[in-house]
Design an enzyme around this catalytic site. Sequence first.
Site, PDB file in Angstrom:
ATOM      1  N   ASN A 154      -5.226  34.120  -3.723  1.00  0.00           N
ATOM      2  CA  ASN A 154      -5.016  32.899  -4.661  1.00  0.00           C
ATOM      3  C   ASN A 154      -4.040  32.253  -3.545  1.00  0.00           C
ATOM      4  OD1 ASN A 154      -2.731  34.031  -5.469  1.00  0.00           O
ATOM      5  ND2 ASN A 154      -3.110  32.707  -7.865  1.00  0.00           N
ATOM      6  N   GLU A 252       4.524  40.857 -10.192  1.00  0.00           N
ATOM      7  CA  GLU A 252       4.714  39.509 -10.186  1.00  0.00           C
ATOM      8  C   GLU A 252       2.701  40.496 -10.994  1.00  0.00           C
ATOM      9  OE1 GLU A 252       2.511  37.103 -10.707  1.00  0.00           O
ATOM     10  OE2 GLU A 252       3.725  35.805  -9.176  1.00  0.00           O
ATOM     11  N   GLU A 463      10.933  36.364  -7.772  1.00  0.00           N
ATOM     12  CA  GLU A 463      11.053  35.595  -6.339  1.00  0.00           C
ATOM     13  C   GLU A 463      11.702  34.757  -6.571  1.00  0.00           C
ATOM     14  OE1 GLU A 463       6.993  38.612  -5.075  1.00  0.00           O
ATOM     15  OE2 GLU A 463       6.416  36.912  -6.120  1.00  0.00           O
TER      16      GLU A 463
END
Length: 481
Positions: A154, A252, A463
């Site tokens: 994405n 994630e 992150e």
Amino acid sequence: MIESPLLAELGGYIAGEWVDADTGDTFDVINPADGDCLARVPGMGEGQVARAVEAAHDAYGRSVSAEERCRWLSEIAAALAAHTTELARIITLEHGKPLREGAAEVEYSAGFFSFFAENLHRLEAEVLAGRPHGLQWKVHHRPAGVAALITPWNFPLAMLAKKLAAALAAGCGIVTKPASQTPLTCIALYGLMHRIGVPAGRVNLVLGKAGPIGKVFCTHPAVRLISFTGSTDVGKVLASQAAPHLKRMALELGGNAPFIVFDDAPIETAVDALIANKFRAGGQTCVCTNRVYVHERIAEPFAAAVVDRTRRLEVGDGMLPGTDIGPLIDRNGFDKVAEHVSDAMRRGAVRLAGDDPPRPACDWGAFYPPTVLVGVTPEMLVCREETFGPVVAIAAFAGEAEAIEQANATPYGLAAYLFTRDPVRAERLVRRLRFGHVGLNTGSGPTPEAPFGGMKASGYGREGGIEGLLEFCETQVVAGS
Ligand code: ADP
């Protein structure tokens, strides 16, 4: 086929060399807007992936100064900025998002390299205050070892930039596996690193079937850390495969973001934020709003404003200048969105914008009209699962307790958004939101300077920010006289 000065090579990258698959296997990269075969790239097997890991391990063994790592990071940031237009074009061709979003992604990605370049000094060893036990205590941040990076489609550049910039800054050896739908942007970035002179073996790139590659990452003794962005299901598979080998993981995973609007909120700001947040990348981001909870006193005018804005959005090929929403990544994505909408309507939701588009005959051309549903209830799929498409699902609430209960009624905990002018209420509610990222009167997602990551089924690890850098380090303490 794509022609690009940044894609002179179309292979994997191992020990500083561009490589085809040992077996000669390839797979096609398809433009989701028109089905054009953009490129044919190698599909590698386990043996080659193991070689990439070993090359990364050798490079990790050659220690490199902070000044040198800082130079790589700064030069990568500069190269991304210099090639923004071409990188945006590659992103749009393989992902489908509007070109201006591709350009924004490049800028955002460059920010991670700059941020870590500017903050490398944060890894300097620190001597602890006092002399416990009469000794000097020095805390070092050593590179964790070989870091295996697995990224989704994405944000073909940004999801990699977050991991790669931190891993390079920390001094790790690196092997990347990008999503098979969007490997070209990653290949282009590797081409830039090759030109900059990041030494052979420091950064490696493998392409191909996810299962065998994931297996090597999870079991090879040289891999110390796996950083993965993707679905919760695959995150769980990787965590269980890696568990017997005690590898560190940063995961994630999926989200199911609530967007809560109180009746004292600045409505126009909230609508603007919702439209930008919800429809970015066609609704295919993990921080995209999935459920909108609006106070019942303003639910109707709020929905009317959202419908008005939604109807003006242009759906089409991301390469065309007027496009606001490109195609969904493939037919699976389309089917999921269509199922969520029909399930909601069957259970009583009312569709105020959008219609039923024809199902694409193949894996491309999955254009889905931006859709607004009202009267959404908790048992509907649009509330329970991440829709990953351009659907705004609105429910009304009566009070704070109900809003917070609904917002938290999900196994996920990545992003949430809260709109209220009352700072005391905001403080009270934010504390109770079980989400790693909260937008307060903004729909803004993450930034390189701040740690980002999930709670609960959205994973663990961070992150961005110094926390994102420390994910790639091991702490070593030296106690001495
Ligand atoms: P998405 O729904 O965004 O495609 P996935 O979790 O399926 O999310 O994919 C995210 C990344 O993980 C991609 O690079 C994909 O190829 C990879 N992947 C999928 N399955 C596995 C697996 N079993 N092992 C390792 N990587 C995987």
